[in-house]
Scaffold this motif. Structure first.
Motif: not given
Length: 584
Positions: A281-287, A473-477, A506-515
């Motif tokens: 599911q996570v790979r699908e979102v990223r791709l 880690r920080h909300g990212r798989l 990183e400043e101003g950027r979340l490590p992962a997409l919210a989805e």
């Protein structure tokens, strides 16, 4: 993982190897509830050859109506010494064993047979059933025949036996009709029983010809990418069984019109095998985020999400921003659009006198109409100092990330006032805006602790034994693994932590997409998931927006849902689309 096709069985059962038993019944009437069977006729065929025939008259234990005798030629005298259905049915079931039942207008014949089995206590085997009437409706046009009756089809396919309402004769005619129909679908690329089962005129010839794209794909969970001739990604999907899912794109099970266009352009299907469904599911979102495939609808606008935050100034106001705040300021989101975010802002302004002017206040200025109607404290004209305004800001921050109950009480008072004034439509608008605010706040309060946690390791029992292991880690798989049955899971946990992706905010950027973070959070919130280790704090406020949301949602159950970042739903195929079905 290399996909290996071990046998041709993986592609389906070739029609030439399927044993069909073509059956026809005669009865005393049209309802199995109060009518009996008078004759059973059947022909067993495979690969175009007749393997055997079955025919018996049946004593229905009731008089045969005169018009039925005229139609079929079967009289009471003919069936007087015939076996009862208690003897005839087991003999037929033995003849039809390990086969696919075929009948013209199969609903009639199968309903009578199943009803007879129920009355006599015989076990019904649950045959697959092929209806030549349903298949003919897809394959024989009105230009060829005025209707799809057995007699009309028998003429078209030059049946060697003329149907005459005697069971064995009609069964023999249906055999020739069956072979004619199978020849037609074979020319359209339908070669297996499974493909025949999903055959429908809605499936284009192009879709059938592209069915070979599913060959060699693994029966494993993961992601699949349809690509065109130039390697451009057309569509990304996910499934627990890649091969089985991809094969449905070439059958009647796929009813989305845009998918027919996608299949027409597809040149190859690339599988990405994943260890766990969550990873898929996570790979699908990223791709989807990476390639923006033209035929995907969900997740393509993930980068267009917006947040609502309080600005950094002496008299803060609410502002819509495109980057998630990472400086600790009070904020909610993500929202799928500015319009939805504005509804949340309007909800805050309904219950709190935050200023709505966009200019930066550095000194006395002119007042707006909001001051006159009591919707603003007037910091622009000096009627509200920094300390007094800060108390209003604190209430807004509480809704965003703390105790939302005071805000909900203010909303209740506002709704009561509007109802007292009989402004019911305005009350509904205020309520729905507040729901959008609470939904966003609840999402932010759920996601924020996970996003802030440097590492979280969790486990869930795997369906084949062992454990599914997840490192976040920080909300990212950051990684997943599966420990085998009987193995020490902590050894695999240590390996997972050592090899997982390094995630640095990183400043101003979340490590992962919210989805992605939402998917991970849903997995973690399942009752059978256990937390193995946690670096950081994972909690939500007791009186937070989540609690208020649970109280508000029933009030708008009938209203249109704002889907936000939820997954799209796949219509299930209709039963009418297929001629082959399970008669259980």
């Amino acid at each position: 993982m290399q996909a290996i096709q071990s046998t041709f069985d993986d592609l389906g059962t070739p029609l030439a190897e399927v044993t069909f038993v073509v059956v026809d019944l005669e009865s005393t009437g049209g309802s199995p509830a109060d009518c009996g069977i008078t004759e059973i006729g059947a022909v067993r065929v495979r690969g175009g050859e007749v393997l055997g025939e079955f025919q018996t008259l049946v004593n229905p234990a009731e008089p045969i109506p005169a018009f039925i005798s005229v139609l079929t030629g079967i009289t009471d005298a003919m069936v007087a010494d015939a076996p009862r259905i208690e003897s005839a049915l087991p003999a037929f079931l033995e003849f039809a064993r390990d086969s696919v039942l075929v009948a013209h207008n199969a609903g009639f014949d199968i309903t009578f047979l199943k009803a007879a089995a129920a009355r006599t206590g015989a076990a019904w085997p649950g045959f697959d059933v092929l209806d030549t009437l349903q298949l003919a409706r897809h394959l024989v046009t009105r230009d060829e025949a005025p209707n799809h009756k057995l007699s009309s089809l028998a003429r078209i396919f030059c049946a060697r036996t003329t149907p005459d309402h005697r069971a064995l004769h009609d069964a023999r005619a249906t055999v020739d009709v069956l072979h004619g129909l199978l020849e037609r679908v074979g020319n359209l690329g339908v070669q297996t029983l499974e493909e025949l089962g999903s055959y429908s005129s809605r499936v284009t010839p192009t879709q059938r010809r592209k069915a070979f794209l599913a060959e060699g794909l693994p029966h494993a969970p993961g992601v699949y990418l349809f690509k065109d001739r130039d390697g451009q990604v057309l569509y990304v999907g996910t499934s627990r069984d890649i091969r089985s899912r991809v094969r449905t794109y070439f059958t009647a099970a796929e009813q989305r019109s845009r998918m027919a266009d996608m299949v027409r352009l597809a040149h190859v299907v690339h599988p990405v095998v994943c260890q766990t469904p969550l990873e898929a599911q996570v790979r699908e979102v990223r791709l989807i985020d990476e390639h923006s495939p033209r035929f995907n609808r969900r997740s393509k606008n993930a980068r267009r999400a917006v947040w609502v935050r309080l600005t950094h100034e002496r008299f803060p106001r609410l502002s819509v921003v495109r980057t998630p705040p990472t400086d600790g300021s009070a904020s909610i989101g993500p929202f799928r659009s500015r319009a939805v975010a504005q509804q949340a802002i309007d909800a805050v302004h309904e219950i709190l006198p935050l200023r709505q002017c966009t200019k930066r206040l550095s000194g006395p200025s002119s007042a707006c109409a909001l001051l006159d109607i009591g919707r603003c404290g007037g910091p622009c004209v000096g009627q509200q100092d920094v300390e007094a305004y800060a108390a209003v800001v604190a209430e807004c921050e509480a809704i965003f990330r703390g105790d939302a109950r005071p805000g909900a009480e203010r909303l209740q008072a506002r709704l009561v006032e509007l109802a007292r004034q009989e402004r019911f439509e305005d009350a509904a608008t205020v309520r729905d805006r507040f729901v959008q605010l609470i939904r966003a706040a609840a999402r932010a309060q759920r996601l924020a602790p996970l996003t802030a946690a440097p590492e979280l390791v969790a486990a869930r029992r795997h369906h084949e034994g062992g454990w599914e292991l997840v490192c976040v880690r920080h909300g990212r798989l950051a990684g997943t693994a599966v420990s085998p049955r009987g193995a020490d899971p902590m050894v695999h946990v240590a390996t997972l932590r050592a090899t997982a992706e390094v995630v640095a905010p990183e400043e101003g950027r979340l490590p992962a997409l919210a989805e992605e973070t939402e998917l991970v959070l849903r997995w973690l919130e399942q009752p059978d998931v256990r937390i193995v280790d946690l670096e950081g704090v994972w909690s939500c406020p007791v009186g937070g927006a989540g609690r208020i949301r649970q109280e508000l949602e029933p009030a708008i159950a009938a209203a249109a849902e704002v889907r936000g970042f939820d997954r799209d739903q796949v219509l299930a195929p209709t039963a009418r689309g297929s001629a082959l079905r399970r008669a259980g």
